[in-house]
Motif scaffolding. Sequence first.
Motif, mmCIF file in Angstrom:
data_model
loop_
_atom_site.group_PDB
_atom_site.id
_atom_site.type_symbol
_atom_site.label_atom_id
_atom_site.label_comp_id
_atom_site.label_asym_id
_atom_site.label_seq_id
_atom_site.Cartn_x
_atom_site.Cartn_y
_atom_site.Cartn_z
ATOM 1 N N ARG A 94 -50.868 11.261 -31.747
ATOM 2 C CA ARG A 94 -52.073 12.005 -32.140
ATOM 3 C C ARG A 94 -52.546 11.606 -33.527
ATOM 4 N N MET A 95 -51.664 11.053 -34.332
ATOM 5 C CA MET A 95 -52.043 10.723 -35.708
ATOM 6 C C MET A 95 -51.179 9.582 -36.237
ATOM 7 N N ARG A 96 -51.818 8.434 -36.403
ATOM 8 C CA ARG A 96 -51.110 7.239 -36.856
ATOM 9 C C ARG A 96 -50.438 7.406 -38.216
ATOM 10 N N ALA A 97 -51.035 8.278 -39.056
ATOM 11 C CA ALA A 97 -50.488 8.464 -40.408
ATOM 12 C C ALA A 97 -49.073 9.031 -40.357
ATOM 13 N N SER A 98 -48.613 9.461 -39.165
ATOM 14 C CA SER A 98 -47.230 9.939 -39.035
ATOM 15 C C SER A 98 -46.245 8.848 -39.451
ATOM 16 N N ILE A 99 -46.675 7.595 -39.349
ATOM 17 C CA ILE A 99 -45.799 6.465 -39.706
ATOM 18 C C ILE A 99 -45.402 6.563 -41.183
ATOM 19 N N ASN A 100 -46.161 7.352 -41.953
ATOM 20 C CA ASN A 100 -45.857 7.503 -43.377
ATOM 21 C C ASN A 100 -44.587 8.301 -43.665
ATOM 22 N N VAL A 101 -43.948 8.856 -42.634
ATOM 23 C CA VAL A 101 -42.664 9.527 -42.906
ATOM 24 C C VAL A 101 -41.542 8.506 -43.010
ATOM 25 N N LEU A 102 -41.829 7.274 -42.587
ATOM 26 C CA LEU A 102 -40.800 6.222 -42.570
ATOM 27 C C LEU A 102 -40.109 6.072 -43.939
ATOM 28 N N GLY A 103 -40.900 5.832 -44.968
ATOM 29 C CA GLY A 103 -40.332 5.608 -46.318
ATOM 30 C C GLY A 103 -39.547 6.803 -46.823
ATOM 31 N N PRO A 104 -40.177 8.011 -46.857
ATOM 32 C CA PRO A 104 -39.451 9.169 -47.405
ATOM 33 C C PRO A 104 -38.171 9.491 -46.633
ATOM 34 N N ILE A 105 -38.217 9.451 -45.294
ATOM 35 C CA ILE A 105 -37.001 9.835 -44.541
ATOM 36 C C ILE A 105 -35.902 8.792 -44.748
ATOM 37 N N LEU A 106 -36.301 7.530 -44.740
ATOM 38 C CA LEU A 106 -35.299 6.474 -44.946
ATOM 39 C C LEU A 106 -34.643 6.631 -46.326
ATOM 40 N N ALA A 107 -35.468 6.961 -47.314
ATOM 41 C CA ALA A 107 -34.938 7.138 -48.668
ATOM 42 C C ALA A 107 -33.972 8.314 -48.731
ATOM 43 N N ARG A 108 -34.308 9.408 -48.052
ATOM 44 C CA ARG A 108 -33.466 10.618 -48.144
ATOM 45 C C ARG A 108 -32.251 10.548 -47.210
ATOM 46 N N CYS A 109 -32.468 10.078 -45.959
ATOM 47 C CA CYS A 109 -31.405 10.179 -44.943
ATOM 48 C C CYS A 109 -30.711 8.849 -44.675
ATOM 49 N N HIS A 110 -31.292 7.752 -45.119
ATOM 50 C CA HIS A 110 -30.788 6.401 -44.821
ATOM 51 C C HIS A 110 -30.858 6.096 -43.339
ATOM 52 N N GLU A 111 -31.565 6.907 -42.587
ATOM 53 C CA GLU A 111 -31.809 6.603 -41.170
ATOM 54 C C GLU A 111 -33.085 7.305 -40.757
ATOM 55 N N VAL A 112 -33.833 6.654 -39.854
ATOM 56 C CA VAL A 112 -35.078 7.252 -39.378
ATOM 57 C C VAL A 112 -35.447 6.670 -38.021
ATOM 58 N N ASP A 113 -35.948 7.532 -37.144
ATOM 59 C CA ASP A 113 -36.477 7.092 -35.841
ATOM 60 C C ASP A 113 -37.921 7.573 -35.785
ATOM 61 N N VAL A 114 -38.843 6.637 -35.751
ATOM 62 C CA VAL A 114 -40.265 7.014 -35.677
ATOM 63 C C VAL A 114 -40.855 6.399 -34.427
ATOM 64 N N ALA A 115 -41.522 7.224 -33.628
ATOM 65 C CA ALA A 115 -42.190 6.689 -32.436
ATOM 66 C C ALA A 115 -43.219 5.660 -32.895
ATOM 67 N N LEU A 116 -43.327 4.585 -32.142
ATOM 68 C CA LEU A 116 -44.323 3.572 -32.493
ATOM 69 C C LEU A 116 -45.687 4.049 -32.029
ATOM 70 N N PRO A 117 -46.690 3.898 -32.899
ATOM 71 C CA PRO A 117 -48.031 4.262 -32.457
ATOM 72 C C PRO A 117 -48.410 3.372 -31.268
ATOM 73 N N GLY A 118 -49.215 3.869 -30.358
ATOM 74 C CA GLY A 118 -49.554 3.145 -29.125
ATOM 75 C C GLY A 118 -49.903 1.683 -29.369
ATOM 76 N N GLY A 119 -49.422 0.820 -28.496
ATOM 77 C CA GLY A 119 -49.798 -0.598 -28.579
ATOM 78 C C GLY A 119 -48.932 -1.402 -29.541
ATOM 79 N N ASP A 120 -48.242 -0.732 -30.436
ATOM 80 C CA ASP A 120 -47.435 -1.469 -31.406
ATOM 81 C C ASP A 120 -46.032 -1.749 -30.882
ATOM 82 N N GLU A 121 -45.528 -2.893 -31.242
ATOM 83 C CA GLU A 121 -44.127 -3.184 -30.963
ATOM 84 C C GLU A 121 -43.506 -3.605 -32.269
ATOM 85 N N ILE A 122 -42.188 -3.697 -32.305
ATOM 86 C CA ILE A 122 -41.558 -4.099 -33.559
ATOM 87 C C ILE A 122 -42.110 -5.464 -33.979
#
Length: 424
Positions: A94-122
């Motif tokens: 619903r909102m691509r900007a959700s990808i912005n949790v990647l940096g903060p969560i990785l910094a705090r937890c050292h692990e993060v799982d973020v759904a890929l926005p539609g159409g994107d692959e690694i």
Amino acid sequence: MENEVFKVTGGSRLSGQVHVPGAKNSALKLMTASLLAAGTTQLENVPDIADVEIMAELLTRLGAQVNRDISNSTLEIKVPENIGHRADYDLVRRMRASINVLGPILARCHEVDVALPGGDEIGSRGVDMHIAGLTKMGAEFNSDHGYLIARAPKGLHGARIWLDIPSVGATENILTAAVLAKGETVIENAAREPEIVDLCLMLNKMGAQISGIGTNTISIIGVTKLTATTHEVVGDRIVAGTWAVAAAITQGEVTVTGVNPTHLQIPLEKLMSAGAQIEIANDSFTVRMTQRPNPVEIVTLPYPGFPTDLQPQFIVLNSIANGAAMVTENLFEARFRFTQELARLGADLQIDGHHCLVKGRLQLSAAPVEATDVRAGAALVLAGLIADGVTVVSGVSHIDRGYANFVSNLTSLGATIERTRESI
Ligand code: UD1
């Protein structure tokens, strides 16, 4: 089935004053940055838009408590010591900007799982620079069942990172990871949008050590802990620019408050070339137009270049100009998709790759059209203001994502517009 629509009756001249709220593209990032510190972050001047709701839901699922007070535009985010590390697909889609949790969560937890926005692959175009930067800082990436999975078991460390293009999202994710990494990170060819400056200012208030703010080389010395703070969101230059175009195309006179006019330097210069008179004050400006617009050439570029988020609105301006102009889109080619809808209103548009040749017509002609994204939606409403008859814009949920009180603001400026339901 019922569908919410905006019915816009063309022909009114806009006049008066309109206040812009805090920027969507800043508020959402500041909300994700709150995850970097346990405690209570207080955000002020938060826009009353749908995307803020979605981000609040995402933060809540991560364990935060979010209290929103719409009456005074504040948002209180209580972040616990331990936060979750998964951003679910139903919110990311619903909102691509959700990808912005990647940096903060990785910094705090050292692990993060973020759904890929539609159409994107690694490694795909959309997030490849985010991944490359964070990988240099010690994260390992995988994709699994539609999720981007990052792990940094030994924590993140500083690195020298050169971005191929000054991506806003990549700059932000690297920044928000680097503030808690070990050592110094330098981002070269960084994006320098005012919303990134706003993010850096809040991070520094939280105790981060960021320098080079507002330049294309940002350096960050990691600290071990950040403290929650209070911050006022910078005014929304894109909403302000949308009002400026609305004033110009209706040959009106509108004062826009709540924004730093220097954040809109090129768009306001373009409006002057189109024939508008602009008066600049500290945190407001006035646009006055008394003629049919002159055509203006537009080339979108990263800040301080012409913003892609104002490109559709300027295509509308050119569609009634007294001549032809070329609009070149360098960031998102899909942004021209809305021109098919604008053509339904009689606009004369020829697309060739990332160029759009717009030949001005005396007037547009009302028709039903559909908003496909937030800025295209706003642009179609502007087109309705200068069309002969009643334009029915569907897909208004896209407009709600970025424009607070759009209809009531337009009405107070003298437009004839209503939000209503229509059977489809
Ligand atoms: C942000 C804004 C959006 C604005 C855009 C450009 C938010 C929520 N959205 O989007 O409104 O239009 O900046 O000002 O703030 N790219 C890659 N690889 C990457 C990252 C980006 O190829 O890893 C490409 C994108 O596909 C696009 C270009 O770079 O073509 C610019 O993207 P970016 O600056 O990252 O935009 P967003 O942060 O997504």
